[in-house]
Motif scaffolding. Structure first.
Motif, PDB file in Angstrom:
ATOM      1  N   LEU A 107     -10.778  15.948   5.904  1.00  0.00           N
ATOM      2  CA  LEU A 107      -9.567  15.383   5.718  1.00  0.00           C
ATOM      3  C   LEU A 107      -9.916  13.969   5.537  1.00  0.00           C
ATOM      4  O   LEU A 107     -10.522  13.211   6.118  1.00  0.00           O
ATOM      5  CB  LEU A 107      -8.629  15.678   7.163  1.00  0.00           C
ATOM      6  N   ASN A 108      -9.260  13.445   4.434  1.00  0.00           N
ATOM      7  CA  ASN A 108      -9.156  12.064   4.167  1.00  0.00           C
ATOM      8  C   ASN A 108      -7.745  11.474   4.135  1.00  0.00           C
ATOM      9  O   ASN A 108      -6.800  12.159   3.900  1.00  0.00           O
ATOM     10  CB  ASN A 108      -9.698  11.851   2.867  1.00  0.00           C
ATOM     11  N   GLN A 109      -7.870  10.281   4.650  1.00  0.00           N
ATOM     12  CA  GLN A 109      -6.551   9.613   4.664  1.00  0.00           C
ATOM     13  C   GLN A 109      -6.393   8.430   3.820  1.00  0.00           C
ATOM     14  O   GLN A 109      -7.330   7.523   3.504  1.00  0.00           O
ATOM     15  CB  GLN A 109      -6.305   8.898   6.060  1.00  0.00           C
ATOM     16  N   ALA A 110      -5.278   7.995   3.112  1.00  0.00           N
ATOM     17  CA  ALA A 110      -5.040   7.148   1.944  1.00  0.00           C
ATOM     18  C   ALA A 110      -5.409   5.955   2.750  1.00  0.00           C
ATOM     19  O   ALA A 110      -4.962   5.583   3.783  1.00  0.00           O
ATOM     20  CB  ALA A 110      -3.709   7.164   1.402  1.00  0.00           C
ATOM     21  N   LYS A 111      -6.371   4.874   1.952  1.00  0.00           N
ATOM     22  CA  LYS A 111      -6.409   3.594   2.216  1.00  0.00           C
ATOM     23  C   LYS A 111      -5.096   2.639   2.273  1.00  0.00           C
ATOM     24  O   LYS A 111      -4.421   2.793   1.204  1.00  0.00           O
ATOM     25  CB  LYS A 111      -7.471   2.913   1.359  1.00  0.00           C
ATOM     26  N   VAL A 112      -4.940   1.813   2.944  1.00  0.00           N
ATOM     27  CA  VAL A 112      -3.853   1.025   2.942  1.00  0.00           C
ATOM     28  C   VAL A 112      -4.357  -0.074   1.873  1.00  0.00           C
ATOM     29  O   VAL A 112      -5.195  -1.179   2.230  1.00  0.00           O
ATOM     30  CB  VAL A 112      -3.622   0.275   4.332  1.00  0.00           C
ATOM     31  N   GLU A 113      -3.416  -0.363   0.862  1.00  0.00           N
ATOM     32  CA  GLU A 113      -3.713  -1.386  -0.126  1.00  0.00           C
ATOM     33  C   GLU A 113      -2.413  -2.350   0.128  1.00  0.00           C
ATOM     34  O   GLU A 113      -1.596  -1.945   0.250  1.00  0.00           O
ATOM     35  CB  GLU A 113      -3.901  -0.813  -1.502  1.00  0.00           C
ATOM     36  N   TYR A 114      -2.685  -3.514  -0.506  1.00  0.00           N
ATOM     37  CA  TYR A 114      -1.697  -4.559  -0.198  1.00  0.00           C
ATOM     38  C   TYR A 114      -1.601  -5.542  -1.602  1.00  0.00           C
ATOM     39  O   TYR A 114      -2.738  -5.763  -2.197  1.00  0.00           O
ATOM     40  CB  TYR A 114      -1.539  -5.106   0.942  1.00  0.00           C
ATOM     41  N   GLN A 115      -0.641  -6.110  -1.755  1.00  0.00           N
ATOM     42  CA  GLN A 115      -0.458  -7.071  -2.776  1.00  0.00           C
ATOM     43  C   GLN A 115       0.764  -8.201  -2.190  1.00  0.00           C
ATOM     44  O   GLN A 115       1.714  -7.732  -1.667  1.00  0.00           O
ATOM     45  CB  GLN A 115      -0.289  -6.756  -4.217  1.00  0.00           C
ATOM     46  N   VAL A 116       0.307  -9.599  -2.655  1.00  0.00           N
ATOM     47  CA  VAL A 116       1.497 -10.439  -2.196  1.00  0.00           C
ATOM     48  C   VAL A 116       2.212 -10.927  -3.614  1.00  0.00           C
ATOM     49  O   VAL A 116       1.397 -11.322  -4.413  1.00  0.00           O
ATOM     50  CB  VAL A 116       0.813 -11.661  -1.615  1.00  0.00           C
ATOM     51  N   ILE A 117       3.578 -10.764  -3.444  1.00  0.00           N
ATOM     52  CA  ILE A 117       4.287 -11.079  -4.614  1.00  0.00           C
ATOM     53  C   ILE A 117       5.099 -12.326  -4.478  1.00  0.00           C
ATOM     54  O   ILE A 117       5.726 -12.468  -3.344  1.00  0.00           O
ATOM     55  CB  ILE A 117       5.166 -10.079  -5.014  1.00  0.00           C
ATOM     56  N   THR A 118       5.190 -13.234  -5.437  1.00  0.00           N
ATOM     57  CA  THR A 118       6.149 -14.225  -5.283  1.00  0.00           C
ATOM     58  C   THR A 118       7.366 -13.989  -5.807  1.00  0.00           C
ATOM     59  O   THR A 118       7.710 -13.439  -6.943  1.00  0.00           O
ATOM     60  CB  THR A 118       5.389 -15.501  -6.144  1.00  0.00           C
ATOM     61  N   LEU A 119       8.530 -14.223  -5.200  1.00  0.00           N
ATOM     62  CA  LEU A 119       9.815 -13.781  -5.362  1.00  0.00           C
ATOM     63  C   LEU A 119      10.495 -14.550  -6.595  1.00  0.00           C
ATOM     64  O   LEU A 119      10.155 -15.791  -6.570  1.00  0.00           O
ATOM     65  CB  LEU A 119      10.868 -13.800  -4.179  1.00  0.00           C
ATOM     66  N   PRO A 120      11.211 -14.171  -7.676  1.00  0.00           N
ATOM     67  CA  PRO A 120      11.792 -15.009  -8.590  1.00  0.00           C
ATOM     68  C   PRO A 120      12.528 -15.935  -7.960  1.00  0.00           C
ATOM     69  O   PRO A 120      13.125 -15.840  -7.037  1.00  0.00           O
ATOM     70  CB  PRO A 120      12.270 -14.003  -9.621  1.00  0.00           C
ATOM     71  N   ALA A 121      12.605 -17.090  -8.574  1.00  0.00           N
ATOM     72  CA  ALA A 121      13.599 -18.191  -8.276  1.00  0.00           C
ATOM     73  C   ALA A 121      15.066 -17.769  -8.472  1.00  0.00           C
ATOM     74  O   ALA A 121      15.526 -17.976  -9.787  1.00  0.00           O
ATOM     75  CB  ALA A 121      13.630 -19.621  -8.866  1.00  0.00           C
ATOM     76  N   VAL A 122      16.065 -17.085  -7.513  1.00  0.00           N
ATOM     77  CA  VAL A 122      17.270 -16.704  -7.787  1.00  0.00           C
ATOM     78  C   VAL A 122      18.251 -17.323  -6.715  1.00  0.00           C
ATOM     79  O   VAL A 122      17.626 -17.898  -5.713  1.00  0.00           O
ATOM     80  CB  VAL A 122      17.262 -15.390  -7.962  1.00  0.00           C
ATOM     81  N   LYS A 123      19.571 -17.220  -6.993  1.00  0.00           N
ATOM     82  CA  LYS A 123      20.367 -17.744  -6.031  1.00  0.00           C
ATOM     83  C   LYS A 123      20.071 -16.732  -4.578  1.00  0.00           C
ATOM     84  O   LYS A 123      19.758 -15.591  -4.805  1.00  0.00           O
ATOM     85  CB  LYS A 123      21.890 -17.404  -6.287  1.00  0.00           C
ATOM     86  N   ALA A 124      20.682 -17.249  -3.418  1.00  0.00           N
ATOM     87  CA  ALA A 124      20.561 -16.409  -2.330  1.00  0.00           C
ATOM     88  C   ALA A 124      21.195 -14.946  -2.283  1.00  0.00           C
ATOM     89  O   ALA A 124      20.634 -14.065  -1.632  1.00  0.00           O
ATOM     90  CB  ALA A 124      21.006 -17.120  -1.256  1.00  0.00           C
ATOM     91  N   ASP A 125      22.411 -14.838  -2.931  1.00  0.00           N
ATOM     92  CA  ASP A 125      22.912 -13.645  -2.889  1.00  0.00           C
ATOM     93  C   ASP A 125      22.340 -12.634  -3.991  1.00  0.00           C
ATOM     94  O   ASP A 125      22.848 -11.717  -4.266  1.00  0.00           O
ATOM     95  CB  ASP A 125      24.451 -13.716  -3.333  1.00  0.00           C
TER      96      ASP A 125
END
Length: 364
Positions: free
Chosen positions: A260-278
């Motif tokens: 049995l194999n379990q999927a590896k936890v992968e990650y990435q950091v994304i910068t949010l676009p500059a938009v209004k708070a709403d």
């Protein structure tokens, strides 16, 4: 054994905090010194009035004790010159009374401290579990003043009282946090695959078990994220950054069929676009909106299920992977489906709270 050790053992004995060794030591001493045994009996007799003694201020007790012990000490120095038994007997009564008051004060203090400690431990053992049904959201205020808003379909667990060193909560679902700052007691949000550690900040965590990704979006302050499969790997997020962590997939067998194999936890950091708070889609749910841009229909469908408290069944696998964009606000479920249908043709039918979606065949 000195006087202070004897009184300490008596206090622990009456406060029921003495160990077996300490009780044995006390009994041995009482057998060897009858006067001490009598003093113990006097103190035990006075214990019945301990509740009343609790009302006496500690400062007053300390002052009286100093006066009593001073008299005893002064009398001890001149004891050889006292021959009148009628004068000696009251002296021992004073000695026993002084020791009794001291012990009662110590017992009261030990019992009160023990009571507070047990109450604190009991409060931390009392856990609150909040389940938010689909179609609703829930606002909470934590024991430290931290504010939490839970999205539909979420389960949130927190203690009646936080521990001394950390503030631990557990989330399965989505929550928006405004954490009260406390540099000595970090706030920890535990999910299935990661832990978010903060001191005081504003962030959103989306960690549904049936979603493909776990998202941590930071709006203010700074957070540290520890991955469940690699606790030593700490990811620091700054404002307007989002961490995407691949949710663990169910375990699958290898081609050999044995391991049995379990999927590896992968990650990435994304910068949010500059938009209004709403216009930040990660927190649009706070206003009961769904904002999506080029997202798979199946991912948007899960948000629709939580918002409208329905179950969506895809009868066409090709429809699940269609990339769609749009904004759903105050519309009814039928109107929301019609809005999506403008750009992505499909058929739908409803059976109670179940919505069936199928690919619309092209007309010749």
């Amino acid at each position: 054994m000195g006087k202070s050790r004897f009184i300490e053992l008596m206090a622990k004995s009456m406060g029921k905090t003495a160990t077996a060794e300490e009780l044995a030591e006390l009994n041995t001493f009482l057998e060897q010194f009858p006067e001490s045994k009598k003093m113990y009996q006097v103190t035990a007799a006075l214990k019945g009035s301990a509740k009343q003694a609790d009302t006496v201020k500690q400062k007053d007790i300390s002052t009286k004790l100093e006066e009593l012990w001073y008299k005893i000490k002064s009398t001890d120095k001149n004891q050889g010159f006292i021959n009148d038994a009628s004068k000696v007997k009251p002296l021992f009564h004073w000695r026993w009374a002084a020791a009794a008051v001291l012990v009662l004060g110590m017992v009261g203090s030990l019992l009160y401290t023990r009571k507070l400690r047990l109450a604190d431990q009991a409060a931390r053992l009392v856990m609150h579990e909040v389940r938010v049904p689909n179609g609703t959201t829930r606002k909470l205020v934590m024991p430290d003043g931290t504010k939490v808003i839970l999205n539909a379909g979420s389960t949130f667990t927190y203690p009646e009282t936080f521990a001394k060193n950390t503030r631990d909560v557990t989330l399965n679902g989505e929550g928006f946090f405004e954490v009260t700052h406390n540099a000595k007691r970090p706030f920890l949000v535990h999910t299935s695959n990661l832990t978010v550690k903060v001191l005081g900040t504003v962030f959103n965590v989306k960690a549904y078990n049936n979603d493909k990704n776990i998202e941590t979006t930071l709006l203010k302050g700074k957070v540290q994220v520890e991955l469940g499969n690699n606790p030593e790997k700490n990811i620091i997020l700054l404002p307007n950054e989002k961490l995407l962590v691949t949710n663990n997939e169910p375990q699958t067998r290898t081609q050999a069929g044995n391991t049995l194999n379990q999927a590896k936890v992968e990650y990435q950091v994304i910068t949010l676009p500059a938009v209004k708070a709403d216009e930040v889609k990660e927190t649009a749910w706070l206003d009961s909106r769904i904002l999506f841009t080029n997202e798979p229909f199946e991912d948007v469908a899960k948000q629709i299920e939580r918002k409208y408290n329905v179950q969506i069944v895809f009868e066409s696998q090709a429809l699940e992977t269609e990339q769609i964009s749009g904004l759903l606000d105050k519309e009814s479920l039928q109107d929301a489906l019609r809005i999506i249908e403008i750009t992505t043709p499909f058929n739908y039918r409803m059976d109670g709270k179940t919505v069936y979606l199928s690919k619309k065949e092209k007309q010749n």
